[in-house]
Scaffold this active site. Sequence first.
Site, PDB file in Angstrom:
ATOM      1  N   SER A 343      -1.556   5.203   8.567  1.00  0.00           N
ATOM      2  CA  SER A 343      -0.785   4.179   7.833  1.00  0.00           C
ATOM      3  C   SER A 343      -0.643   4.549   6.298  1.00  0.00           C
ATOM      4  O   SER A 343      -0.324   5.535   5.858  1.00  0.00           O
ATOM      5  CB  SER A 343      -1.227   2.995   8.143  1.00  0.00           C
ATOM      6  N   ASP A 457       2.395   2.113  14.023  1.00  0.00           N
ATOM      7  CA  ASP A 457       1.552   2.233  13.168  1.00  0.00           C
ATOM      8  C   ASP A 457       0.289   2.811  13.792  1.00  0.00           C
ATOM      9  O   ASP A 457      -0.049   2.291  14.782  1.00  0.00           O
ATOM     10  CB  ASP A 457       1.194   1.016  12.488  1.00  0.00           C
TER      11      ASP A 457
END
Length: 588
Positions: A343, A457
């Site tokens: 991320s 993510d």
Amino acid sequence: MEAEDDRTQIDPRANPWAMLAALPLFSGLPRSVVDEAVAELEWMSLPGGGLLFESGDPADAVYFVVSGCLGVYGPGGELIGRIVAGETVGEMGLIVSRPRTATVRALRDSELATLSSATFGRVLLGHPDAILRLARLSVQRLVDREREHGQAVLPRTLALVPLDAGIELPLHAGRLVDSLSRLGRVDLVGRERAGRHSPQWFHEREAQNDFVVYAADATDSPWTRLCLRQADVVLLLARAAGDDAGWTGGQWQDGAMRRAELLLLHERDFTNGAAARWQARLPGIPHHHIRGPADYDRLVRMLTGRAVGLVLSGGGARGFAHLGVVKALREHGVPIDLVGGTSMGGILAAGVASDWDDAELAERFRRSFVDTNPLSDFTLPVVSLVSGRKVGMLLRRELGDIDIEDLPLPFFCVSSNLTTGRIAVHQQGSLWRWLRASVAIPGVLPPVFHGGEVFVDGGAMNNLPVDVMRARGRGPVVGVDVGTDRAFTTDVESTETPSLWKLFRSQRRRPNILRILWRAGMVNSATATLDRRRQSDLLVTPSLESIDLLDWKGFGRAIEIGYRDACERLAGGGLEQLRKACAGNPLS
């Protein structure tokens, strides 16, 4: 490089009694026992890569390594141990009358002396002192094997093979030798110097030095093949701007010589697209970008298990603390050789892999995340609250439209593959696309759809991918976790959303939908993150309770906290931890 000593050595075949008497198994035994063994000795030469025996073969002889080196291979074909000159192999099968339990090949051209099972039983098993010595040697070997279990067998001999006759081999051989010399004694051997020496001469080069570098020809010559047979690792030199692979028959991959690595030489400017082009010609071979001496230092650390891998967690705006940690590591002389993350940590790691200095890291990420809000392009919330166009544009603007494999430093990021339900590790392909996938917080940013699969993510499954870095086996791992303390709190007691006028009048701290979705996307990996923290050789956890997940304006404060806490961690024993993880050798 040490001064060479090319004096002719006595061939053990000319004095086999002295050779056997010096071995631990025979040392101190009555002369009559040694005499009887010498009378029954047989000699054999085994070329590098040659098979001595395979797992499951009958145990019919014991072997004494006179010169060279043998490799022991596990059931998966992995190299699990070495047998060097002065050691024996095969005696355990004779003692317990069972088939071979491992495969053994020559790592270099080797000279062996052998005793048949019948002679072994008559000469040694009939002598009480010899039986005791065998037991002690066998137990010691088991202890050593247990101690070394899981540790990579590090290379001591390296062959430089130019894939293009135009490559300036002496220049690159000299730089490699200079880098290796920081770790020990190094000998450089070329075709002219090697001449027609026997395997014993090559064995002595290795015995007298910590590393031996063989400079091969740019053709498939007898000398090149000898270099390949002698090498633990084959380093293939290729011009990044070129596309002629020369001879690539794969001889370096037969038998024991599975390990080859590609050095892409960037002569002037960095050549984008080189890695993918060469990987298509030489699939499955790791590559390294070489621009100058510092890259050879990094290469040597990676080859010898001393490379420092940095792993950065997700955590939104709190991830800016990673920049402070990077600054602290650099100031304390800790090299960053490989980098990866999840991320926001993946995005910042890409900047480090681009070889940006501290000032450029701060400038580029301030411009993208502070001067403009990357999550301000709201859209009709059918798939997500934000369209994702702005994030993609910012990633392309700052990092360029390049492939991951073209980054100067080895890099990976991770995302969560909702189609397969597994973590996806991205080590090649479009950099901006896979960073965009790695930061696609479910509900906030739309997923990335690619190849019929759906990616979101990486923090949903693995917010601190230390395990991915450790699996590379290149050296110690520094983990930086900015995402798991109690920053996500509220002072509201409620089970439903109040009316709008009450909501706007309230002074209480109520998380908004962006924060809720962001935190929800990370919470499932929290337990796994605790285990991955423990897998770090050095763990840095900046105290970021005062920084919110979406507090982009906290940029400078987060960097200061990361820098302060990392400096304290390094000064408080962290630097020593890394040194121990590097086998006590210098980090840089």
